[in-house]
Scaffold this active site. Structure first.
Site, PDB file in Angstrom:
ATOM      1  N   ASP A  70       1.162  -1.566   0.080  1.00  0.00           N
ATOM      2  CA  ASP A  70       0.086  -0.008   0.391  1.00  0.00           C
ATOM      3  C   ASP A  70       0.794   0.938   0.268  1.00  0.00           C
ATOM      4  OD1 ASP A  70      -1.444   2.417   0.864  1.00  0.00           O
ATOM      5  OD2 ASP A  70      -2.832   1.154   1.692  1.00  0.00           O
ATOM      6  N   TYR A 170      -9.924  14.861  -4.525  1.00  0.00           N
ATOM      7  CA  TYR A 170      -9.086  14.480  -6.508  1.00  0.00           C
ATOM      8  C   TYR A 170      -7.880  15.648  -6.245  1.00  0.00           C
ATOM      9  CZ  TYR A 170      -7.932  11.823 -10.158  1.00  0.00           C
ATOM     10  OH  TYR A 170      -7.918  11.371 -11.243  1.00  0.00           O
TER      11      TYR A 170
HETATM   12  P1  NAD Z   1      -6.894   1.606 -12.029  1.00  0.00           P
HETATM   13  O1  NAD Z   1      -8.176   2.242 -10.909  1.00  0.00           O
HETATM   14  O2  NAD Z   1      -6.959   0.888 -12.821  1.00  0.00           O
HETATM   15  O3  NAD Z   1      -5.388   1.744 -11.177  1.00  0.00           O
HETATM   16  C1  NAD Z   1      -5.453   3.073 -10.440  1.00  0.00           C
HETATM   17  C2  NAD Z   1      -4.382   1.728  -9.511  1.00  0.00           C
HETATM   18  O4  NAD Z   1      -3.909   2.005  -8.738  1.00  0.00           O
HETATM   19  C3  NAD Z   1      -5.141  -0.072  -9.051  1.00  0.00           C
HETATM   20  O5  NAD Z   1      -4.777  -0.920 -10.183  1.00  0.00           O
HETATM   21  C4  NAD Z   1      -5.420  -0.069  -7.202  1.00  0.00           C
HETATM   22  O6  NAD Z   1      -5.645  -1.132  -6.902  1.00  0.00           O
HETATM   23  C5  NAD Z   1      -4.100   1.318  -7.216  1.00  0.00           C
HETATM   24  N1  NAD Z   1      -4.394   1.395  -5.884  1.00  0.00           N
HETATM   25  C6  NAD Z   1      -5.023   1.545  -5.362  1.00  0.00           C
HETATM   26  N2  NAD Z   1      -4.639   2.635  -4.111  1.00  0.00           N
HETATM   27  C7  NAD Z   1      -3.629   1.407  -4.265  1.00  0.00           C
HETATM   28  C8  NAD Z   1      -2.278   2.017  -2.651  1.00  0.00           C
HETATM   29  N3  NAD Z   1      -3.196   2.315  -1.648  1.00  0.00           N
HETATM   30  N4  NAD Z   1      -1.072   1.266  -2.720  1.00  0.00           N
HETATM   31  C9  NAD Z   1      -0.651   0.489  -4.342  1.00  0.00           C
HETATM   32  N5  NAD Z   1      -2.035   0.458  -5.333  1.00  0.00           N
HETATM   33  C10 NAD Z   1      -2.708   0.532  -5.117  1.00  0.00           C
HETATM   34  O7  NAD Z   1      -7.426   3.604 -12.697  1.00  0.00           O
HETATM   35  P2  NAD Z   1      -6.224   4.468 -13.885  1.00  0.00           P
HETATM   36  O8  NAD Z   1      -7.643   5.046 -14.208  1.00  0.00           O
HETATM   37  O9  NAD Z   1      -5.257   3.290 -14.531  1.00  0.00           O
HETATM   38  O10 NAD Z   1      -5.582   4.810 -12.984  1.00  0.00           O
HETATM   39  C11 NAD Z   1      -4.108   5.187 -12.733  1.00  0.00           C
HETATM   40  C12 NAD Z   1      -3.461   6.474 -12.022  1.00  0.00           C
HETATM   41  O11 NAD Z   1      -4.186   7.249 -13.737  1.00  0.00           O
HETATM   42  C13 NAD Z   1      -4.627   7.277 -11.134  1.00  0.00           C
HETATM   43  O12 NAD Z   1      -3.083   8.390 -10.332  1.00  0.00           O
HETATM   44  C14 NAD Z   1      -5.443   8.490 -11.311  1.00  0.00           C
HETATM   45  O13 NAD Z   1      -5.760   9.322 -10.887  1.00  0.00           O
HETATM   46  C15 NAD Z   1      -4.569   8.221 -12.641  1.00  0.00           C
HETATM   47  N6  NAD Z   1      -5.520   8.917 -13.669  1.00  0.00           N
HETATM   48  C16 NAD Z   1      -6.157   8.354 -14.501  1.00  0.00           C
HETATM   49  C17 NAD Z   1      -7.135   9.003 -15.460  1.00  0.00           C
HETATM   50  C18 NAD Z   1      -8.747   8.473 -16.085  1.00  0.00           C
HETATM   51  O14 NAD Z   1      -9.234   9.076 -16.890  1.00  0.00           O
HETATM   52  N7  NAD Z   1      -8.281   6.628 -16.323  1.00  0.00           N
HETATM   53  C19 NAD Z   1      -7.080  10.540 -15.557  1.00  0.00           C
HETATM   54  C20 NAD Z   1      -6.262  10.542 -15.011  1.00  0.00           C
HETATM   55  C21 NAD Z   1      -5.231  10.397 -13.918  1.00  0.00           C
END
Ligand code: NAD
Length: 272
Positions: A70, A170
């Site tokens: 984590d 966020y």
């Molecule tokens: P996602 O939910 O698939 O990925 C997020 C990952 O972070 C997951 O695998 C989750 O298990 C992991 N995670 C959460 N809490 C955790 C912790 N405490 N320790 C370790 N791992 C942890 O979604 P995503 O879109 O792939 O998100 C990845 C990043 O991209 C994030 O930082 C998100 O804010 C950012 N983001 C995503 C978008 C979008 O549109 N998808 C846009 C802007 C930014």
């Protein structure tokens, strides 16, 4: 099936991708491995999904292992870096990707919701960046491996600049990531350590499923995107790989926005 061609921009390098068991993180892990990096695939809870990413990398001829932590917990982050150094010997690349949302109208947001998002999205990136930079400084530049002593790319968001009602925890975390990154970049540049961010717009992943999974939601999302398509994890992975390769050696402290024009004030396309 024939094996796809492998590229070598990251040959000999060791990488950690946090939150790599899904979405953007898994695409980045696969892309880095395809360029020759050995990858530590971090996950928080879903070991099966993380092992599937590892299996994909290994099947394509790469090297990877899954490591649970984590990222918001200092002792777990330190233990994870210990495992990586033991396994890989060092670390060259950190992709600070793990993140989550816990949305609520501002006056109904609990302290726990506020704190969890700040803990994972901002403090998690601090803890991993600190551990990575300690290793980068200890080891220094190895010219046969890379021009730089280490590279960090943090996954931020267009919400490092676009306000977002109902998501104050966020946006605060991502705005914090932006200036934390730039400040770290300024501080560690003399050691030839590069720190950049990628700020995605809407990317098709589990975190924002409700924004794209029905035709109505998708149509509404398109009002915000001049390029008229949702982003895919590969749109981010290619840019991240470039940012940690020597091709971008003069880039540090940047936030690279990848959003199909979401930050171009689409409401002004017709009038204003
Ligand atoms: P996602 O939910 O698939 O990925 C997020 C990952 O972070 C997951 O695998 C989750 O298990 C992991 N995670 C959460 N809490 C955790 C912790 N405490 N320790 C370790 N791992 C942890 O979604 P995503 O879109 O792939 O998100 C990845 C990043 O991209 C994030 O930082 C998100 O804010 C950012 N983001 C995503 C978008 C979008 O549109 N998808 C846009 C802007 C930014």
């Amino acid at each position: 099936m024939p094996t796809p061609p492998r590229h070598t921009r990251l040959r000999g390098q060791k990488a950690l991708v946090t939150g790599a068991s899904s979405g953007i993180g898994s695409a980045v892990a696969l892309h880095l491995a395809r360029e020759g990096a050995a990858v530590a695939v971090n996950y928080a809870g879903n070991a099966t999904a993380a092992e599937a990413v590892v299996a994909d990398i290994v099947a394509a001829g790469g090297e990877a292992f899954a490591v649970r932590a984590d990222v918001s917990k200092e002792d777990q982050v330190e233990a994870m870096f210990g495992q990586i150094i033991e396994r890989f010997g060092t670390l060259d690349i950190l992709i600070n990707n793990a993140g989550l949302q816990q949305d609520a109208p501002f006056d109904q947001m609990t302290l726990a919701q506020w704190q969890r998002v700040i803990d994972v999205n901002l403090t998690g990136q601090f803890l991993c960046a600190r551990a990575a930079i300690r290793e980068f400084k200890r080891r220094g530049v190895v010219p046969e491996i890379s021009c730089a002593a280490g590279k960090i790319v943090s996954i931020s968001s267009v919400h490092e600049i676009i306000p977002w009602a109902g998501h104050v925890n966020y946006t605060a975390s991502k705005g914090g990531v932006m200036l934390m990154n730039k400040s770290i970049a300024q501080e560690v540049s003399p050691w030839r350590i590069r720190v950049n961010a990628v700020a995605p717009g809407a990317i098709r992943t589990p975190i924002n499923r409700s924004a794209w999974e029905t035709p109505e939601a998708y149509e509404s999302l398109m009002k915000l995107i001049p390029y008229k398509r949702i982003g895919e994890p590969l749109d981010i992975a290619g840019a991240v790989t470039w940012l940690v390769s020597d091709e971008s050696d003069y880039v540090t402290g940047a936030s690279l926005i990848i959003d199909g024009g979401m930050t171009l004030y689409p409401g002004f396309a017709e009038g204003g």
